[in-house]
Design an enzyme around this catalytic site. Structure first.
Site, PDB file in Angstrom:
ATOM      1  CE  LYS A  34      -0.270   0.025   4.922  1.00 47.40           C
ATOM      2  NZ  LYS A  34      -1.216  -0.086   6.211  1.00 47.40           N
ATOM      3  CE1 TYR A 254      13.139  32.328   4.438  1.00 50.36           C
ATOM      4  CE2 TYR A 254      13.432  29.820   3.873  1.00 50.36           C
ATOM      5  CZ  TYR A 254      12.993  31.109   3.621  1.00 50.36           C
ATOM      6  OH  TYR A 254      12.970  31.410   2.252  1.00 50.36           O
TER       7      TYR A 254
END
Length: 358
Positions: A34, A254
């Site tokens: 999956k 940042y």
């Protein structure tokens, strides 16, 4: 030169599948593929997991992709079908289904199908997410066995909630409940996924369902897959695009969340959250560069992250950087970030190049 690239070692995948078979020699193996083969590429994984006896998927689209690429082995829809309209698709493509709720049972009873569907009754043995509660069990069994749209014999499964916790009292209770309910049943049963087949051998029934361990990732918080004799299948790598001098007291990135405590060299690596590497990775998260781990220094940005190479570093632009893989276990990286390795390998974005080797 490409930026971020995920190198998928298909020989490691095959090694891991063979190891599962060796550890559960009396069980058939349903390889769980999956979520795009846990981020490793559904079609490539299915093609090279050729020793599996069946495949497990979460969504009907995944099952159809497998059939489209030539897979003829049994495929089980682990969450079952979502709507009555899915049932003819299951019949046409010979896809097996889980049944875990009243709505699915009613849909089967009311359908007009050309041939019966193979059904796995999912029992809620204690995880309380999906499944038929023990007090509903007899009614579901009776109705499924008399439903002409259900192939006989019926099959049975459940799922552990705490199998990765070796001192858990819940897992033995789940095993005991499941075994007591299904004792004497004719149909095949499945209880163990990765953690179950490794840590709870008494849960290795007619089928086991290896998922994360097949990709060389441990289901346990205190062990890597390599500790368990499995090989990492994915290596995520990029390269340095800059090496910069940073002075003591200067901040990087940042928000200025990392400030250098000494004069040093900072490497800029071409990978970021736009590639699926978590923005939440804190300062100190390890990256492998030229034979050693170096710490992330500063906030991960969309396309780049920065690492403290050290004041005496001789690393150069274009040198390889490994975010996780054989040299740096993905489990270790996940622990630093505060997540699980499952999330890291399944969240890579489409711009990460996939390179397959045998």
């Amino acid at each position: 030169m490409k930026a971020a690239k995920a190198c998928i070692d298909l020989s490691a995948l095959q090694h891991n599948l063979q190891r599962v078979k060796a550890q559960a020699p009396e069980s058939k193996v349903m390889a769980v593929v999956k979520a795009n083969g846990y981020g490793h590429g559904l079609r490539h994984v299915a093609k090279h997991a050729n020793h599996a006896d069946a495949f497990g998927v979460a969504r009907i689209e995944e099952a159809l992709q497998l059939r489209a690429c030539g897979v003829v082995k049994p495929i089980l829809l682990l969450e079952g079908f979502y709507s009555p309209g899915d049932l003819p698709v299951l019949v046409t493509n010979n896809i097996q289904t889980v049944v875990h709720c009243e709505e699915q049972l009613i849909a089967l009873e009311q359908a007009d199908l050309e041939t019966p569907v193979v059904v796995w009754l999912k029992i809620d043995s204690g995880m309380h997410r999906l499944g038929v509660r023990p007090e509903q069990y007899d009614e579901f069994i009776s109705r499924l066995k008399t439903c002409p749209n259900v192939a006989k014999p019926l099959r049975y499964m459940s799922h552990f909630g705490c199998a990765d916790e070796l001192d858990s009292s819940i897992t033995p209770q789940q095993i005991e409940l499941f075994m007591s309910l299904t004792s004497g049943c004719q149909g095949e049963r499945s209880l163990a996924a990765s953690a179950g087949l490794l840590a709870w051998p008494q849960s290795q029934l007619e089928w086991v369902r290896p998922g994360i361990i097949m990709y060389g990732v441990s289901p346990f918080s205190d062990k890597t897959a390599q500790d368990l004799g499995y090989q990492p299948v994915m290596t995520l790598k990029s390269h340095l695009i800059a090496v910069r001098e940073v002075k003591q007291g200067e901040s990087v990135g940042y928000g200025g969340i990392w400030t250098s405590e000494r004069d040093t060299k900072v490497g800029v690596i071409a990978v970021g959250y736009g590639d699926g590497y978590p923005r939440s990775a804190p300062n100190g998260t390890p990256v492998w560069v030229n034979g050693r781990t170096v710490p992330i220094a500063g906030r991960v940005s969309m396309d780049m992250l920065t690492v403290d190479l050290g004041p005496d570093a001789t690393d150069k632009v274009s040198d390889e950087a490994i975010l996780w893989g054989k040299e740096l276990p993905v489990e270790e990286v996940a622990n630093h970030i505060g997540t699980i390795a499952y999330e890291l390998v399944t969240k890579l974005t489409p711009r990460v190049e996939m390179e397959y080797t045998k």
